[in-house]
Scaffold this active site. Structure first.
Site, PDB file in Angstrom:
ATOM      1  CG  ASN A  37      -2.019   0.990   1.162  1.00 14.56           C
ATOM      2  OD1 ASN A  37      -2.147   1.735   0.202  1.00 14.56           O
ATOM      3  ND2 ASN A  37      -2.847   1.010   2.201  1.00 14.56           N
ATOM      4  CG  HIS A 122     -12.199  -2.343  10.445  1.00 14.71           C
ATOM      5  ND1 HIS A 122     -11.146  -1.833   9.717  1.00 14.71           N
ATOM      6  CD2 HIS A 122     -11.800  -3.540  10.885  1.00 14.71           C
ATOM      7  CE1 HIS A 122     -10.154  -2.710   9.716  1.00 14.71           C
ATOM      8  NE2 HIS A 122     -10.546  -3.756  10.418  1.00 14.71           N
ATOM      9  NE  ARG A 147     -10.165  -1.284  13.607  1.00 15.12           N
ATOM     10  CZ  ARG A 147      -9.373  -0.772  12.664  1.00 15.12           C
ATOM     11  NH1 ARG A 147      -8.168  -1.291  12.462  1.00 15.12           N
ATOM     12  NH2 ARG A 147      -9.774   0.222  11.913  1.00 15.12           N
ATOM     13  CE1 TYR A 159      -5.844   2.719  10.194  1.00 19.68           C
ATOM     14  CE2 TYR A 159      -6.447   2.227  12.467  1.00 19.68           C
ATOM     15  CZ  TYR A 159      -6.230   1.806  11.169  1.00 19.68           C
ATOM     16  OH  TYR A 159      -6.423   0.498  10.844  1.00 19.68           O
ATOM     17  CG  ASP A 220      -4.952  -0.582  14.833  1.00 25.45           C
ATOM     18  OD1 ASP A 220      -3.879  -0.548  15.463  1.00 25.45           O
ATOM     19  OD2 ASP A 220      -5.001  -0.581  13.582  1.00 25.45           O
ATOM     20  CG  HIS A 222      -2.554   2.710  13.078  1.00 22.05           C
ATOM     21  ND1 HIS A 222      -1.989   3.558  12.177  1.00 22.05           N
ATOM     22  CD2 HIS A 222      -3.001   1.651  12.351  1.00 22.05           C
ATOM     23  CE1 HIS A 222      -2.080   3.068  10.956  1.00 22.05           C
ATOM     24  NE2 HIS A 222      -2.699   1.892  11.040  1.00 22.05           N
ATOM     25  CD  GLU A 246      -4.520  -4.154  14.710  1.00 26.37           C
ATOM     26  OE1 GLU A 246      -4.024  -3.861  13.602  1.00 26.37           O
ATOM     27  OE2 GLU A 246      -5.743  -4.370  14.868  1.00 26.37           O
ATOM     28  CD  GLU A 272      -1.592  -3.262  10.713  1.00 35.96           C
ATOM     29  OE1 GLU A 272      -1.660  -2.187  10.103  1.00 35.96           O
ATOM     30  OE2 GLU A 272      -2.565  -3.775  11.300  1.00 35.96           O
ATOM     31  NE  ARG A 293      -3.567  -7.006  13.266  1.00 40.23           N
ATOM     32  CZ  ARG A 293      -4.530  -6.928  12.362  1.00 40.23           C
ATOM     33  NH1 ARG A 293      -5.299  -7.960  12.092  1.00 40.23           N
ATOM     34  NH2 ARG A 293      -4.719  -5.812  11.693  1.00 40.23           N
ATOM     35  CG  HIS A 322      -2.881  -6.449   7.974  1.00 37.76           C
ATOM     36  ND1 HIS A 322      -3.587  -5.506   8.690  1.00 37.76           N
ATOM     37  CD2 HIS A 322      -2.334  -5.778   6.924  1.00 37.76           C
ATOM     38  CE1 HIS A 322      -3.474  -4.327   8.104  1.00 37.76           C
ATOM     39  NE2 HIS A 322      -2.735  -4.465   7.029  1.00 37.76           N
ATOM     40  CG  ASP A 326      -3.642  -2.576   2.638  1.00 42.20           C
ATOM     41  OD1 ASP A 326      -4.006  -3.623   3.185  1.00 42.20           O
ATOM     42  OD2 ASP A 326      -2.967  -1.713   3.228  1.00 42.20           O
ATOM     43  CD  GLU A 349      -7.821  -5.804   9.595  1.00 44.79           C
ATOM     44  OE1 GLU A 349      -8.082  -4.593   9.615  1.00 44.79           O
ATOM     45  OE2 GLU A 349      -6.649  -6.246   9.589  1.00 44.79           O
ATOM     46  CD1 TRP A 412      -1.526   8.340  10.234  1.00 46.62           C
ATOM     47  CD2 TRP A 412      -1.184   6.384   9.216  1.00 46.62           C
ATOM     48  NE1 TRP A 412      -2.718   7.965   9.677  1.00 46.62           N
ATOM     49  CE2 TRP A 412      -2.539   6.757   9.051  1.00 46.62           C
ATOM     50  CE3 TRP A 412      -0.755   5.191   8.689  1.00 46.62           C
ATOM     51  CZ2 TRP A 412      -3.449   5.958   8.363  1.00 46.62           C
ATOM     52  CZ3 TRP A 412      -1.653   4.405   7.999  1.00 46.62           C
ATOM     53  CH2 TRP A 412      -3.003   4.802   7.838  1.00 46.62           C
TER      54      TRP A 412
END
Length: 412
Positions: A37, A122, A147, A159, A220, A222, A246, A272, A293, A322, A326, A349, A412
């Protein structure tokens, strides 16, 4: 079975995908997902310029040997570009082997260990009413686990919040349920960890009060917290019985997870963005995580992911593969086959691809009563419509990035 043709296909129906298609002298074809991605063309070039010349004329039945050759002969091992490229080859070879045997991949991996794969969806919202509506929608769609991602007061765009896109990006449609945006520059988002840590426990309290104690809930982080911040969040979320937390902190620093473990019993899912079993080895051995993940597309394919999960089983660590959009339908199918076969499956997921993507990639996997199943077609069970793929040329797209209030670039 000799590989006579190898094609690298880049298409962008709802988002950019990189697919490797191999064809043998016996007429069998195999597909592999190489999507990275935001860096898709790097992988496409690696495949077309460095990998494809090595494949034509080789024996498609020698999956393990081919994997070892591509990994070891390059000298520059690991990394997302290399491993996504190897993953595509590995998936395509397993697809061919399944078709030659007349069996779905999971049968070649030892057969099914369960009826289907429990998947989580999600749910998100800028504020609680919107979040609750999203949870209800996912429950209505059959998801058995959810989630939870929430907006944070004072932050404009963060996010995981589906509805923020139209507000933040001038009413434009979301990019196939993911934050990547088509354009020449990445989008800047804002972040405040202190505000997030203060706000999130109240969100989970409200969700539990609204929907009860039985629904498995996930969250998550992130990669946005320091180890002690992650420990604090895990401890504060313990009353709400998360299925997992996560990516609570960047896991390149593997020692960080020891600190988190010391302070919380909230289960942890990590990895992930990992690329090999070596990224997971110490975390699994030291039992610093509960769920792997990793993604078949980013970890070098079916061959190493299955090995990683066999290793994880020694320590009672389960899968949490994951599965955003993407990962192409090819990669998702490959992961489902692995998940169906392994004993230590945990959760998958699952985000649905867009309608255009489903026209390009014809899939046999099913989503019934909250369970995914890869189907029983030989191989992976996905076919690529190249004419349809040709309608959607590559479009540059980037994931967003974060800055703190003072302008500092953040994780991020």
């Amino acid at each position: 079975m000799i590989i006579e043709k190898a094609e690298v296909i880049v298409t962008s129906p709802d988002r950019n995908f990189v697919t490797l298609k191999l064809t043998t002298d016996e007429g069998h074809t195999g597909l592999g997902d190489a999507t990275l991605n935001g860096r898709e063309l790097a992988v496409a070039t690696y495949l077309s310029e460095h990998i494809v010349p090595l494949l034509v004329g080789s024996d498609a039945s020698r999956i393990e040997d081919t994997w070892q050759f591509l990994y070891r002969s390059s000298y520059w091992r690991r990394g997302p570009v290399t491993m996504a490229s190897i993953a595509a080859v590995d998936m395509a070879l397993w697809d061919i082997k399944g078709k030659a045997a007349g069996m779905p991949l999971y049968q070649l991996l030892g057969g099914a260990s369960r009826r289907g794969l429990t998947a989580y969806g999600h749910a998100s919202g800028k504020e609680l009413p919107e979040l609750f509506d999203s949870v209800r929608e996912h429950l209505d769609e059959g998801y058995r686990a959810i989630r939870i991602q929430s907006g944070v007061p004072g932050l404009k765009a963060i996010y995981g919040i589906a509805s923020q896109s139209a507000d933040t990006f001038g009413g434009e449609a979301r990019y196939d349920h993911e934050p990547a945006r088509r354009g020449e520059k990445p989008v800047e988002e804002d972040w405040d960890t202190r505000a997030y840590l203060k706000h999130l426990p109240g969100v989970f309290e409200a969700v539990r009060n609204e929907f009860g104690p039985d629904i498995p809930l996930l969250h998550d982080g992130h990669h946005r917290m320091t180890p002690i911040q992650a420990a604090k969040l895990g401890k504060s979320l313990e009353p709400y019985d998360l299925f997992w937390l996560e990516d609570c902190t960047p896991a390149e620093n593997q020692e960080a997870l020891k600190l988190v473990r010391q302070h919380t019993t909230t289960p942890l899912a990590i990895g992930e963005i990992f690329n090999t079993v070596w990224d997971f080895k110490d975390l699994i051995r030291d039992q610093l995580i509960d769920y792997v993940r990793g993604a078949v597309t980013h970890m070098g394919g079916v061959t190493p992911l299955k090995k990683t999960m066999d290793y994880a089983a020694l320590y009672q660590v389960k899968s949490g593969f994951h599965g955003p959009t993407d990962i192409s339908p090819v990669g998702m199918a490959a992961q489902m086959h692995v998940g169906l076969a392994i004993h230590n499956f945990g959760m998958q997921e699952y985000m649905r691809h867009g309608a255009k993507t489903d026209e390009v990639f014809r899939q046999s996997f099913t989503w019934t009563d909250g369970l995914l199943h890869p189907g029983d077609q030989p191989g992976l069970g996905v076919e690529l419509d190249q004419d349809e793929a040709g309608k959607y040329p590559y479009e540059r797209a980037y994931l967003p990035y974060n800055r703190l209030a003072d302008g500092t670039v953040h994780d991020w």
